[in-house]
Enzyme design. Structure first.
Site, short mmCIF file in Angstrom:
data_model
loop_
_atom_site.label_atom_id
_atom_site.label_comp_id
_atom_site.label_asym_id
_atom_site.label_seq_id
_atom_site.Cartn_x
_atom_site.Cartn_y
_atom_site.Cartn_z
N ARG A 103 4.83 25.00 -19.78
CA ARG A 103 4.12 25.88 -18.83
C ARG A 103 4.34 27.30 -19.31
O ARG A 103 5.46 27.82 -19.28
CB ARG A 103 4.71 25.69 -17.43
N HIS A 130 -5.10 24.23 -16.01
CA HIS A 130 -4.02 23.36 -15.50
C HIS A 130 -4.54 21.91 -15.51
O HIS A 130 -4.82 21.32 -14.46
CB HIS A 130 -3.66 23.81 -14.08
N GLN A 133 -3.01 18.93 -13.36
CA GLN A 133 -3.33 19.02 -11.94
C GLN A 133 -4.69 18.40 -11.64
O GLN A 133 -4.84 17.59 -10.73
CB GLN A 133 -3.32 20.50 -11.51
N ASP A 222 -6.77 27.40 -3.51
CA ASP A 222 -5.50 27.69 -4.21
C ASP A 222 -5.08 29.09 -3.75
O ASP A 222 -5.87 29.82 -3.13
CB ASP A 222 -5.73 27.63 -5.73
N CYS A 262 -3.75 22.49 -4.72
CA CYS A 262 -2.80 22.07 -5.75
C CYS A 262 -1.35 22.28 -5.32
O CYS A 262 -0.45 21.65 -5.86
CB CYS A 262 -3.09 22.80 -7.06
N ARG A 290 0.38 13.67 -9.19
CA ARG A 290 0.78 14.40 -10.38
C ARG A 290 1.64 13.50 -11.26
O ARG A 290 1.44 13.41 -12.46
CB ARG A 290 1.58 15.68 -10.00
N1 NVA Z 1 -3.15 29.25 -9.65
C1 NVA Z 1 -1.77 28.91 -9.36
C2 NVA Z 1 -1.56 27.44 -9.56
C3 NVA Z 1 -0.16 26.98 -9.26
C4 NVA Z 1 0.04 25.52 -9.48
C5 NVA Z 1 -0.89 29.70 -10.29
O1 NVA Z 1 -1.19 29.79 -11.49
O2 NVA Z 1 0.11 30.27 -9.81
N1 CP Z 2 0.75 22.38 -8.49
C1 CP Z 2 1.75 22.72 -9.31
O1 CP Z 2 1.62 22.78 -10.52
O2 CP Z 2 2.92 23.00 -8.67
P1 CP Z 2 4.19 23.71 -9.31
O3 CP Z 2 3.79 25.10 -9.67
O4 CP Z 2 5.23 23.68 -8.21
O5 CP Z 2 4.62 22.94 -10.51
#
Ligand code: NVA
Ligand code: CP
Length: 306
Positions: A103, A130, A133, A222, A262, A290
């Site tokens: 990530r 992502h 997801q 989101d 998500c 997930r």
């Molecule tokens: N758009 C959000 C998704 C988190 C799973 C982020 O990037 O923080």
């Molecule tokens: N939806 C998701 O990716 O959650 P986290 O950021 O907690 O991993």
């Protein structure tokens, strides 16, 4: 070269369906607590430059249940791209591990990590997309509806990494996707173009939440400020105020609709508490899936590599 999991559009529809069917099979095994150990003696490095609850816990739990060992490397552990070049991490981890999940902030960095890796790299979220997801999300919709025919998904809010992955899914699997975002917060223009050129799915941009959700099978939202944008949160709260998913908006669909997010959710901002807790909210089914979707991705990739 190993096959990686960086974008849903890197897979054709047969391959995506194969992974989805595999996810269902592995989910059944998990739910029955069957002995299923394809990763005995194998290891997974999980690199996190950003925070996470679901991604970390689902990957670690899933991989260890399948007999492997997962290593968590947090933002202060390896300093990817700071303490050491990304391509050096790729080559070092290729000598120790069987899979890398990462990530990262910059999407270019996950591409670079994958380019130099001799083992599969899985994208656990970047600023751009992502894919894990949205694969879990489409699995969840399939389970709830029994099929994906004539599916209309309306997303409300920021045209962010979640939306770009929905668009990349739409390049391969047919759906009607509406992104309802304020001006200046639309998803990536090149990805929209690729979706439109594919001719596989139909896509609409909207700034009118009430008309956008009409006839939707799924309403998705989101956070308004993603990780790395939290200093813009106050400003974004004003810009996105009309895009909140609340009971009144959900009723405008005119049909039975599923609500998806998500997570993590900021209750009272992009979604009300009432919608989160409603019987049509399937956010925890998504979160559960997930793990099952990712287990399938890892099994699928390791079959290609071995
Ligand atoms: N758009 C959000 C998704 C988190 C799973 C982020 O990037 O923080
Ligand atoms: N939806 C998701 O990716 O959650 P986290 O950021 O907690 O991993």
């Amino acid at each position: 070269m190993p096959k990686h999991f960086l974008h849903l559009s890197d897979y054709n529809s047969e391959e995506l369906w194969e992974i989805l069917h595999l996810a269902k099979e592995i989910k059944t095994k998990f739910c029955n607590r069957e002995n299923y150990k394809p990763f005995e003696g194998r290891s997974l490095s999980m690199i996190f430059a950003k925070p996470s609850a679901r991604t970390r816990v689902s990957f670690e739990t899933g991989f260890e249940w399948m007999g492997g060992h997962a290593l968590f490397l947090g933002p202060n552990d390896i300093g990817i791209g700071k303490r050491e070049a990304i391509k050096d991490i790729s080559r070092v981890f290729s000598r120790y591990n069987d899979i890398i999940m990462a990530r990262l902030f910059d999407h270019k960095h996950i591409i670079e990590l994958a380019e130099h890796s001799e083992i599969p790299v899985i994208n656990g979220l970047t600023d751009y997309n992502h894919p894990c997801q949205i694969l879990a999300d489409i699995l969840t919709i399939w389970e709830h509806r029994g099929n994906l025919e004539g599916l209309k998904v309306t997303y409300l809010g920021d045209g962010n990494n979640i939306v770009n992955s929905w668009l990349q899914l739409g390049i391969r699997l047919p759906l009607h996707f509406v992104c309802c975002s304020p001006e200046g917060y639309e998803p990536d223009a090149k990805t929209i173009k690729r979706l439109e050129d594919s001719g596989v799915s139909s896509f609409e941009l909207s700034q009118e939440p009430y008309s956008a959700v009409k006839n939707s099978d799924v309403i998705y939202t989101d956070v308004w400020a993603s990780m790395g944008q939290k200093e813009e949160a106050e400003e974004r709260e004003k810009v996105f105020a009309n895009y909140q998913v609340n009971q009144k908006l959900v009723k405008q669909t005119g049909k039975e609709t599923l609500f998806m997010h998500c997570l993590p959710a900021e209750r009272g901002r992009e979604v009300t508490n009432r919608v989160m807790e409603a019987n049509y909210s399937i956010v925890f089914d998504q979160a559960e899936n997930r793990m099952h979707a990712q287990n399938a991705i890892m099994v699928y990739l390791s079959k290609l590599t071995n």
